[in-house]
Scaffold this motif. Structure first.
Motif, PDB file in Angstrom:
ATOM      1  N   GLN A  50      10.822   4.898  -1.660  1.00  0.00           N
ATOM      2  CA  GLN A  50      11.547   3.710  -1.214  1.00  0.00           C
ATOM      3  C   GLN A  50      11.757   2.791  -2.413  1.00  0.00           C
ATOM      4  N   CYS A  51      12.985   2.340  -2.596  1.00  0.00           N
ATOM      5  CA  CYS A  51      13.321   1.504  -3.749  1.00  0.00           C
ATOM      6  C   CYS A  51      13.531   0.058  -3.329  1.00  0.00           C
ATOM      7  N   VAL A  52      13.077  -0.823  -4.173  1.00  0.00           N
ATOM      8  CA  VAL A  52      13.308  -2.260  -4.016  1.00  0.00           C
ATOM      9  C   VAL A  52      14.132  -2.709  -5.205  1.00  0.00           C
ATOM     10  N   TYR A  53      15.305  -3.229  -4.937  1.00  0.00           N
ATOM     11  CA  TYR A  53      16.193  -3.707  -5.999  1.00  0.00           C
ATOM     12  C   TYR A  53      16.219  -5.230  -5.962  1.00  0.00           C
ATOM     13  N   HIS A  54      15.647  -5.835  -6.977  1.00  0.00           N
ATOM     14  CA  HIS A  54      15.623  -7.291  -7.053  1.00  0.00           C
ATOM     15  C   HIS A  54      16.763  -7.745  -7.964  1.00  0.00           C
ATOM     16  N   SER A 101       3.638   4.175  -7.872  1.00  0.00           N
ATOM     17  CA  SER A 101       4.691   3.154  -7.929  1.00  0.00           C
ATOM     18  C   SER A 101       5.148   2.944  -9.371  1.00  0.00           C
ATOM     19  N   ARG A 102       6.402   2.538  -9.507  1.00  0.00           N
ATOM     20  CA  ARG A 102       6.975   2.253 -10.820  1.00  0.00           C
ATOM     21  C   ARG A 102       7.732   0.934 -10.748  1.00  0.00           C
ATOM     22  N   ASP A 145       0.812  -1.216   0.000  1.00  0.00           N
ATOM     23  CA  ASP A 145       0.000   0.000   0.000  1.00  0.00           C
ATOM     24  C   ASP A 145       0.848   1.269   0.000  1.00  0.00           C
ATOM     25  N   LYS A 146       2.137   1.127  -0.271  1.00  0.00           N
ATOM     26  CA  LYS A 146       3.046   2.270  -0.269  1.00  0.00           C
ATOM     27  C   LYS A 146       3.579   2.522  -1.680  1.00  0.00           C
ATOM     28  N   PRO A 147       3.851   3.769  -2.024  1.00  0.00           N
ATOM     29  CA  PRO A 147       4.506   4.022  -3.317  1.00  0.00           C
ATOM     30  C   PRO A 147       5.944   3.523  -3.271  1.00  0.00           C
ATOM     31  N   ILE A 148       6.320   2.721  -4.235  1.00  0.00           N
ATOM     32  CA  ILE A 148       7.676   2.170  -4.296  1.00  0.00           C
ATOM     33  C   ILE A 148       8.182   2.253  -5.723  1.00  0.00           C
ATOM     34  N   PHE A 149       9.490   2.220  -5.857  1.00  0.00           N
ATOM     35  CA  PHE A 149      10.128   2.067  -7.158  1.00  0.00           C
ATOM     36  C   PHE A 149      10.850   0.726  -7.138  1.00  0.00           C
TER      37      PHE A 149
END
Length: 234
Positions: free
Chosen positions: A159-163, A99-100, A71-75
């Motif tokens: 906040q970024c998530v790097y997979h 989000s992107r 439920d949060k905007p993330i990249f």
């Protein structure tokens, strides 16, 4: 007198190189085992030791992360897309308009053999995953040809998530150094093949050393006996 003139002249470095190479592999494995031992009772999810580890279990780690981020905007930046299972899961679960989701891949498979898989494995024949979501886009090309320029136009304010699902040592290390200037507190790193101790694990260890341990990497959790691992930057 140093030993290297003798080794060079006699060509014995070739023999000693072949003999000593396995010791490096064993050393890296012992470092990975040390990591497992240090974190065996930690994390929001940790299935060690799981005698029924399977590929589908990897979704459990992502579900745990998404329970807090849906439920949060993330990249979300994914390096190594293949068929798009994970970028599809993240974009379908996180519906926040801001989000992107960006996936980087050659879509031509592995550039070299890795863990019994031949060059070209994961080949998508150049085709992007079919994801009907305007927030999702893909960057096609080998990482060294595409990532640097593409990141110049990307946003990192949320906040970024790097997979990191690049599998290979060289690919993973390259990506880590490309995202290094973008990293900030509370960003998340996910490694999809962390137990590949000569590849993703070793790349991460070298990255930490070369950046003088600028960040603390809080262990969030792991599944499949540390095959998939996530960290939060502090």
């Amino acid at each position: 007198m140093p030993l290297h003139p003798f080794l060079s002249k006699t060509k014995l470095y070739k023999l000693f190189g072949r003999i000593s190479k396995p010791f490096h592999v064993v050393f890296k494995y012992m470092q990975f085992v040390a990591f497992m031992s240090d974190h065996r009772n930690e994390g929001k999810i940790n299935d060690y030791y799981n005698t029924s580890a399977t590929y589908k279990n990897r979704f459990q780690l992502h579900d745990k992360l998404l329970s807090e981020l849906k439920d949060k905007p993330i990249f979300y930046y994914e390096f190594g897309v293949a068929g798009g299972d994970m970028i599809r899961k993240w974009s379908m679960t996180n519906k926040v308009d801001a989000s992107r989701f960006i996936g980087f891949d050659s879509f031509e498979g592995l550039p070299e053999s890795w863990e019994g898989k031949k060059e070209g494995h994961f080949n998508q024949e150049g085709n992007f995953p079919d994801i009907d979501d305007r927030r999702v886009r893909f960057v096609k090309g080998w990482f060294q040809d595409s990532v640097y320029n593409a990141l110049l136009s990307c946003d990192f304010d949320e906040q970024c998530v790097y997979h990191l699902d690049a599998d290979l040592f060289s690919s993973t290390l390259y990506v880590l150094f490309q995202i290094f200037p973008k990293l900030k507190t509370n960003d998340i790193l996910i490694f999809d093949e962390f137990s590949s101790h000569n590849h993703e694990f070793e790349a991460f260890e070298i990255f930490k050393t070369c950046t003088n341990n600028k960040w603390q990497f809080e262990f969030i959790g792991a599944v499949n006996n540390y095959r998939q691992v996530a960290f939060r930057l502090k």
